[in-house]
Write an enzyme that holds these catalytic residues in place. Structure first.
Site, PDB file in Angstrom:
ATOM      1  N   GLY A  41       0.820  -1.197   0.000  1.00 22.23           N
ATOM      2  CA  GLY A  41       0.000   0.000   0.000  1.00 22.23           C
ATOM      3  C   GLY A  41       0.851   1.243   0.000  1.00 22.23           C
ATOM      4  N   GLY A  43       0.512   5.617   1.258  1.00 20.93           N
ATOM      5  CA  GLY A  43      -0.292   6.657   1.891  1.00 20.93           C
ATOM      6  C   GLY A  43       0.587   7.819   2.273  1.00 20.93           C
ATOM      7  N   GLY A  44       0.123   9.035   1.978  1.00 20.94           N
ATOM      8  CA  GLY A  44       0.945  10.198   2.278  1.00 20.94           C
ATOM      9  C   GLY A  44       2.219  10.150   1.462  1.00 20.94           C
ATOM     10  N   MET A  45       3.359  10.251   2.127  1.00 20.51           N
ATOM     11  CA  MET A  45       4.649  10.229   1.436  1.00 20.51           C
ATOM     12  C   MET A  45       5.285   8.848   1.431  1.00 20.51           C
ATOM     13  SD  MET A  45       6.396  13.787   2.722  1.00 20.51           S
ATOM     14  CE  MET A  45       6.338  13.277   4.435  1.00 20.51           C
ATOM     15  N   VAL A  48       4.570   1.086   1.466  1.00 23.04           N
ATOM     16  CA  VAL A  48       4.802  -0.111   2.267  1.00 23.04           C
ATOM     17  C   VAL A  48       4.820  -1.326   1.350  1.00 23.04           C
ATOM     18  CG1 VAL A  48       4.017  -1.505   4.212  1.00 23.04           C
ATOM     19  CG2 VAL A  48       3.605   0.970   4.217  1.00 23.04           C
ATOM     20  N   LYS A  63       8.500  -0.353   5.228  1.00 21.89           N
ATOM     21  CA  LYS A  63       7.977   0.984   4.978  1.00 21.89           C
ATOM     22  C   LYS A  63       9.120   1.871   4.506  1.00 21.89           C
ATOM     23  CE  LYS A  63       4.957   4.449   7.102  1.00 21.89           C
ATOM     24  NZ  LYS A  63       4.132   4.769   8.294  1.00 21.89           N
ATOM     25  N   ASP A 155      -3.322   9.747  16.075  1.00 22.15           N
ATOM     26  CA  ASP A 155      -4.058   9.422  14.841  1.00 22.15           C
ATOM     27  C   ASP A 155      -4.764   8.084  15.002  1.00 22.15           C
ATOM     28  OD1 ASP A 155      -4.979  10.045  12.330  1.00 22.15           O
ATOM     29  OD2 ASP A 155      -3.221   9.316  11.268  1.00 22.15           O
TER      30      ASP A 155
END
Length: 529
Positions: A41, A43-45, A48, A63, A155
């Site tokens: 996946g 996400g953001g910067m 993974v 990651k 978060d």
């Protein structure tokens, strides 16, 4: 040659071009001693990948942070996540094995969890109460372990809670974690900057203020609400602007759970209400105690019983005034604040002394009389004078005037959102120069509607340069009309800071007309009149 630390390693290996190409990502490419198998996946910067640890022969979640996406803040967050995870060892928290930098690519090897996030379980009507409560109990225990080592996740949401095929939940993604002990090398986000996911941010976090474990408690409450109802507590519609969501979080109380889903037990509804309290002092900070309460509810539901709602949690911040002790039966009476106890004692003592004096006078008079003759009837005893003993008037208590506390910046901002014509609250907020007031005005300046317009008018007309952050928010995040008003005010005002601010707007604003207006305004500031 590879030089490695348990958390930081540098590995001179393949050329940079190949490393960057590997982030596409091709199976078989190696980062440090991890061989990439597939992408899991992005996400953001960060991205993974499923990878194999060639030294230990196990699968890991690798990651990575590509160099083209790694600014200074991005690297700091990436390192902070590894440091935060390294502090915690708990079955409900994803484990970190190592981290490092390979040819400018930051990487982190994490425990690979074969499963899916809780968000994948949430349907239109949510999940059953027993399942939701049991999952929340696992999350609460993991968060309690995180808090015990001085870390706040910040978060907590279904996307960051992973459930494996054995129904064991793990907390992941510590990218914006906060270290409460910054002196030990931790990172503290600048006050006044809000970070997180709007639907799962506690009010104090949305304002950019200081947070602690109670902010994670709010996120847990919003997650449990989402599991039960199928949406977050302040959800209104898809693709809603973040600032509108945050405005409701700051302004409105959380919805009543049983009004939306009557089948939910009173115990669960009460707990969710406490977790989603707007005031952090009314929210539980000990998530181990929350987990115990959730387990008790889950056990009762599994047994087919109605769970009992225990008393509400004590406030997280202990009062500096000790609780009054309850006197025992043998204890001496104490004087109450009204003086009633003392008044009763004085009355009894006065009566006792008065009756004692009368008795003494009667005995003395009788002893001093001659004896009566044989045929003379005894004389009656002297009449006892009636003594009217009036109880003393109780002392008049002195009532000290109770000082009325000044409203906080958050309270003032909430008033303006609820009533944009409340000029008094807005002026009080504009007159302050502390960090809380600045954060509140930054939030207000980005709110759509009359409240945001009122805040921008107040800042620009009052030329409140100490609220330059709110002016920037109004320029970068607002509508064309509001941005034009701010640009005109800056030109008329002509502060030195306007030059850099207008230059940024002319480059970065999403509206081409606003960019052109900012550029023209900036050029006008350089003209000599």
């Amino acid at each position: 040659m590879t030089t490695e630390h348990p958390l930081v390693a540098t590995t001179p290996r393949e050329p940079m071009a190949r490393k960057q190409a590997s982030l596409s990502l091709l199976p078989g490419v190696r980062i440090a001693h991890y061989r990439v198998l597939s992408q899991l996946g992005a996400g953001g910067m960060s991205r993974v990948f499923l990878a194999e640890d060639e030294r230990l022969g196990r699968k890991v979640a690798l990651k990575t942070l590509p160099p083209e996406d790694a600014d200074e803040e991005g690297r700091a967050r990436f390192l902070r996540e590894a440091q935060a995870l390294a502090r915690v060892t708990h079955k409900n928290v994803v484990q970190v094995f190592a981290s490092g930098i390979d040819e400018d690519i930051a990487w982190m090897a994490l425990e690979y969890v074969e499963g899916e996030p809780l968000s994948a379980l949430i349907g239109a009507g949510g999940v059953d109460e027993e399942t939701a409560v049991a999952l929340a109990a696992q999350a609460a225990r993991g968060l309690a372990a995180v808090h015990a080592v001085g870390v706040v996740h910040r978060d907590v949401k279904p996307d960051n809670l992973l459930l494996d095929d054995q129904a064991v939940l793990r907390i992941a993604d510590f990218g914006i974690a906060l270290f409460l002990d910054a002196g030990r090398g931790g990172f503290v986000t600048q006050k006044g900057v809000a970070v997180g996911t709007p639907h799962f941010m506690a009010p104090e976090q949305a304002r950019g203020g200081g947070v602690d474990a109670r902010a994670d408690a709010w996120g847990l409450g919003a997650t449990l609400f989402s599991l039960l109802i199928g949406r977050p507590p302040f959800y209104l519609k898809e693709d809603e602007p973040d600032l509108d969501i945050l405005a409701r979080v700051l302004r409105d109380p959380a919805p009543e759970l049983r009004a939306l889903k009557p089948s939910v037990s009173a115990a669960t509804a009460a707990l969710v209400a406490e977790l989603l309290a707007g005031d952090p002092d009314k929210r539980p900070a000990d998530l181990a105690a929350v987990a115990d309460r959730l387990d008790a509810i889950a056990d009762a539901l599994a047994a087919g019983e109605a769970p009992e709602a225990p008393p509400a949690f004590e406030a997280a911040a202990a009062s500096s005034v000790p609780a009054a002790e309850t006197p025992t039966a043998d204890a001496a009476p104490t004087t109450t604040s009204s003086g009633v106890g003392a008044g009763r004692i004085l009355v009894v003592a006065a009566l006792f002394l008065a009756l004692g004096a009368v008795a003494s006078f009667q005995v003395a008079a009788w002893v001093g009389r001659p004896p009566p003759a044989d045929n003379e009837p005894p004389a009656p005893p002297p009449a006892v004078p009636v003594v009217d003993v009036a109880p003393p008037a109780p002392p008049t208590p002195t009532l000290e005037p109770v000082p009325v506390p000044e409203p906080t910046a958050d309270e003032l901002a909430t008033r303006v959102i609820a009533n944009p014509s409340d000029a008094e609250s807005l002026e009080a907020l504009l007159a302050r120069a502390d960090n809380d007031a600045k954060a509140a005005l930054v939030m207000l300046a980005g709110v759509q509607g009359a409240a945001g317009d009122a805040a921008v008018r107040g800042i620009t007309s009052g030329r409140a340069l100490h609220h330059i952050g709110a002016i920037e928010r109004a320029l970068m995040m607002s509508s064309r009309t509001r941005a034009k008003r701010v640009i005109d005010a800056l030109v008329d005002w002509r502060p030195f800071e306007a030059i850099a601010l207008l230059e940024r707007v002319s480059r970065e604003h999403k509206d081409a007309l606003v960019r052109a207006q900012a550029q023209a305004a900036r050029e006008s500031l350089f003209k000599v009149e």
